[in-house]
Write a protein that holds these residues in place. Structure first.
Motif, PDB file in Angstrom:
ATOM      1  N   ALA A 184      15.364 -58.330 -20.501  1.00  0.00           N
ATOM      2  CA  ALA A 184      16.645 -58.204 -19.788  1.00  0.00           C
ATOM      3  C   ALA A 184      16.368 -57.830 -18.334  1.00  0.00           C
ATOM      4  N   PRO A 185      16.126 -58.816 -17.462  1.00  0.00           N
ATOM      5  CA  PRO A 185      15.747 -58.534 -16.074  1.00  0.00           C
ATOM      6  C   PRO A 185      16.789 -57.747 -15.296  1.00  0.00           C
ATOM      7  N   GLU A 186      18.051 -57.876 -15.698  1.00  0.00           N
ATOM      8  CA  GLU A 186      19.130 -57.233 -14.941  1.00  0.00           C
ATOM      9  C   GLU A 186      19.360 -55.775 -15.340  1.00  0.00           C
ATOM     10  N   VAL A 187      18.643 -55.295 -16.356  1.00  0.00           N
ATOM     11  CA  VAL A 187      18.875 -53.947 -16.881  1.00  0.00           C
ATOM     12  C   VAL A 187      17.643 -53.074 -16.598  1.00  0.00           C
ATOM     13  N   GLU A 188      17.887 -51.836 -16.213  1.00  0.00           N
ATOM     14  CA  GLU A 188      16.807 -50.861 -16.019  1.00  0.00           C
ATOM     15  C   GLU A 188      17.087 -49.670 -16.927  1.00  0.00           C
ATOM     16  N   PRO A 189      16.607 -49.724 -18.184  1.00  0.00           N
ATOM     17  CA  PRO A 189      16.993 -48.693 -19.163  1.00  0.00           C
ATOM     18  C   PRO A 189      16.354 -47.325 -18.942  1.00  0.00           C
ATOM     19  N   ILE A 190      15.183 -47.280 -18.326  1.00  0.00           N
ATOM     20  CA  ILE A 190      14.478 -46.000 -18.141  1.00  0.00           C
ATOM     21  C   ILE A 190      14.645 -45.536 -16.704  1.00  0.00           C
TER      22      ILE A 190
END
Length: 254
Positions: free
Chosen positions: A231-237
């Motif tokens: 998911a390139p558009e998401v930065e979960p950490i």
């Protein structure tokens, strides 16, 4: 077949290899020496060692590339993980970080104490044996983790399969090293909770004294890259400078 743990040594300098074989054999191991990466690949495919010591500066292949090929062999055949240690004359931090980012268990620069190396080998093997039985027997096979009750917030896009030591992200299984798996599982279990580097070391690495803060940073970096590939558009950490890391509580659905 010998019951002594088999240690694969990939080293092109015969003097160093002889020393390693002597101290390992004296400590109850069965050392197997290969001078080239090609010979090491053949030996590894014929019989998995308990641990591999890889020199970075090999004549026919970079030790980092050999590491990747050995790991690919394990993945393709669904074989158990083999701990690996880099041994090299290069002591620059960037080389150490590269080795750790690839997923190596340790990085030892020459010149080194043979007895210290053997001690590290024993520590890594104990750590690996504990990791192999660390999953709680009572844990359910599959657990979806939510940041809050479903009526308030949808589940996070992670599914943790404790029995298979597998994590799915937006439905995609992640290929994780055991430390990446341990880090992500810990973060997913407590969304929003900030874990310091010391906490991550103590809870994911069995012997935190053998590791350092940079180890955590290196593994978080590779973990982020694997999550970004899904998911390139998401930065979960998220990073809290000077403190540690946390998992975002409001990750989007897809």
């Amino acid at each position: 077949m010998s019951s002594k743990p088999r240690i694969l040594i990939v080293e092109d300098e015969s003097g160093i290899a002889d020393t390693l074989q002597y101290v390992l054999r004296s400590d109850g191991f069965t050392p197997v020496w290969c001078e080239t990466a090609e010979a090491a690949l053949q030996s590894f495919r014929q019989e998995l060692p308990a641990l591999a010591i890889l020199d970075v500066g090999l004549p026919d292949m970079n030790g980092f590339e050999l590491f990747k090929q050995l790991q690919a062999h394990l993945r393709e055949r669904a074989l158990p993980e083999v701990p690996m240690v880099f041994l090299t004359a290069r002591s620059d931090e960037i080389d150490r970080v590269v080795g750790l980012e690839l997923g190596a268990d340790d990085y030892i620069a020459k010149p080194f104490s043979p007895r210290e190396l053997v001690a590290r080998v024993r520590t890594i093997l104990r750590r690996s044996q504990r990791a192999g039985i660390s999953a709680p027997a009572a844990a359910p096979p599959t657990v979806s983790v939510s940041a809050a009750p479903a009526a308030v917030m949808p589940p996070l896009p992670f599914v943790v399969d404790h029995e298979r030591m597998l994590i799915r992200y937006y439905g995609q299984p992640l290929e994780l090293s055991r430390y990446e798996y341990g880090l992500l599982r810990l973060l997913v279990q407590r969304p929003g909770r900030v874990f310091t580097r010391d906490e991550l070391l103590s809870q994911v690495w069995d012997d935190a004294s053998e590791s350092f803060d940079r180890t955590v940073d290196a593994h978080i970096k590779t973990l982020r890259a694997k999550l970004r590939a899904v998911a390139p558009e998401v930065e979960p950490i998220r990073t809290l400078r000077g403190t540690g890391y946390a998992l975002h509580e409001d990750l989007p659905a897809r």
